[in-house]
Design a protein around this motif. Structure first.
Motif, PDB file in Angstrom:
ATOM      1  N   TRP A  35      30.075  29.466  36.384  1.00 55.52           N
ATOM      2  CA  TRP A  35      31.051  28.954  35.432  1.00 55.52           C
ATOM      3  C   TRP A  35      31.845  30.140  34.889  1.00 55.52           C
ATOM      4  O   TRP A  35      31.264  31.182  34.548  1.00 55.52           O
ATOM      5  CB  TRP A  35      30.366  28.230  34.279  1.00 55.52           C
ATOM      6  N   PHE A  36      33.140  29.928  34.799  1.00 53.11           N
ATOM      7  CA  PHE A  36      34.050  30.912  34.226  1.00 53.11           C
ATOM      8  C   PHE A  36      34.910  30.214  33.190  1.00 53.11           C
ATOM      9  O   PHE A  36      34.995  28.993  33.170  1.00 53.11           O
ATOM     10  CB  PHE A  36      34.937  31.526  35.316  1.00 53.11           C
ATOM     11  N   GLU A  45      37.025  34.841  32.698  1.00 49.37           N
ATOM     12  CA  GLU A  45      35.835  35.525  32.176  1.00 49.37           C
ATOM     13  C   GLU A  45      34.571  34.857  32.699  1.00 49.37           C
ATOM     14  O   GLU A  45      34.452  33.632  32.686  1.00 49.37           O
ATOM     15  CB  GLU A  45      35.859  35.480  30.642  1.00 49.37           C
ATOM     16  N   PHE A  46      33.625  35.672  33.116  1.00 48.58           N
ATOM     17  CA  PHE A  46      32.344  35.168  33.601  1.00 48.58           C
ATOM     18  C   PHE A  46      31.535  34.579  32.443  1.00 48.58           C
ATOM     19  O   PHE A  46      31.356  35.225  31.417  1.00 48.58           O
ATOM     20  CB  PHE A  46      31.561  36.302  34.253  1.00 48.58           C
ATOM     21  N   HIS A  58      22.160  33.890  35.341  1.00 50.35           N
ATOM     22  CA  HIS A  58      22.793  35.079  34.770  1.00 50.35           C
ATOM     23  C   HIS A  58      23.863  34.619  33.803  1.00 50.35           C
ATOM     24  O   HIS A  58      24.512  33.584  34.035  1.00 50.35           O
ATOM     25  CB  HIS A  58      23.416  35.926  35.881  1.00 50.35           C
ATOM     26  N   TYR A  59      24.064  35.407  32.747  1.00 51.77           N
ATOM     27  CA  TYR A  59      24.995  35.000  31.707  1.00 51.77           C
ATOM     28  C   TYR A  59      25.874  36.166  31.272  1.00 51.77           C
ATOM     29  O   TYR A  59      25.461  37.334  31.322  1.00 51.77           O
ATOM     30  CB  TYR A  59      24.229  34.489  30.493  1.00 51.77           C
ATOM     31  N   GLY A  60      27.078  35.810  30.839  1.00 53.01           N
ATOM     32  CA  GLY A  60      27.932  36.800  30.236  1.00 53.01           C
ATOM     33  C   GLY A  60      27.340  37.287  28.921  1.00 53.01           C
ATOM     34  O   GLY A  60      26.582  36.571  28.261  1.00 53.01           O
ATOM     35  N   TYR A 102      27.938  36.165  41.435  1.00 51.89           N
ATOM     36  CA  TYR A 102      28.683  37.357  41.039  1.00 51.89           C
ATOM     37  C   TYR A 102      29.261  37.111  39.660  1.00 51.89           C
ATOM     38  O   TYR A 102      29.519  35.971  39.294  1.00 51.89           O
ATOM     39  CB  TYR A 102      29.840  37.627  42.005  1.00 51.89           C
ATOM     40  N   SER A 103      29.539  38.154  38.952  1.00 54.27           N
ATOM     41  CA  SER A 103      30.284  38.016  37.707  1.00 54.27           C
ATOM     42  C   SER A 103      31.784  38.189  37.955  1.00 54.27           C
ATOM     43  O   SER A 103      32.577  37.918  37.060  1.00 54.27           O
ATOM     44  CB  SER A 103      29.792  39.032  36.676  1.00 54.27           C
TER      45      SER A 103
END
Length: 121
Positions: A35-36, A45-46, A58-60, A102-103
């Motif tokens: 999700w962005f 933005e990631f 994984h998270y921003g 990926y970010s």
């Protein structure tokens, strides 16, 4: 491969929303999902990503435990549960599929159309 995102809307600060992304036309379990978000005048933005089998997420940095990404390969769906929403979370949220998580949004192959989240103060 087509992605259909939904679940956005208007919510007050502190509230919650659950975004959904349904995938069709491909083998969902072949892909990591992400999700962005993109606000006006900002770069994409990631937000979060999940591996193909859901084993790793994984998270921003800004998420700080407020959001949870999950998936169900049998339903071809990935979700983003968002809680404790803030006005600065307002953006169009996009789901995406890639070979790995990926970010970097440029590494994702397929994108949904986006769903608008607006958080009022």
């Amino acid at each position: 491969v087509q992605l259909q995102a939904s679940g956005g809307g208007l919510v007050q600060a502190g509230g919650s929303l659950r975004l959904s992304c349904v995938v069709s036309g491909g083998t969902f379990s072949d892909f990591a999902a992400g999700w962005f978000r993109q606000g006006p005048g900002n770069e994409r933005e990631f937000v979060a990503a999940i591996t193909w089998n859901g084993a790793n997420t994984h998270y921003g940095d800004f998420v700080k435990g407020r959001f949870t990404i999950s998936r169900d390969n049998a339903k071809n769906t990935v979700w983003l549960q968002m809680t404790s929403l803030k006005p600065e979370d307002s953006a169009v949220y996009y789901c995406a599929l890639g070979a790995r998580w990926y970010s970097d949004p440029d590494q994702y192959e397929y994108w949904g159309q986006g769903t608008l989240v607006t958080v009022s103060s």
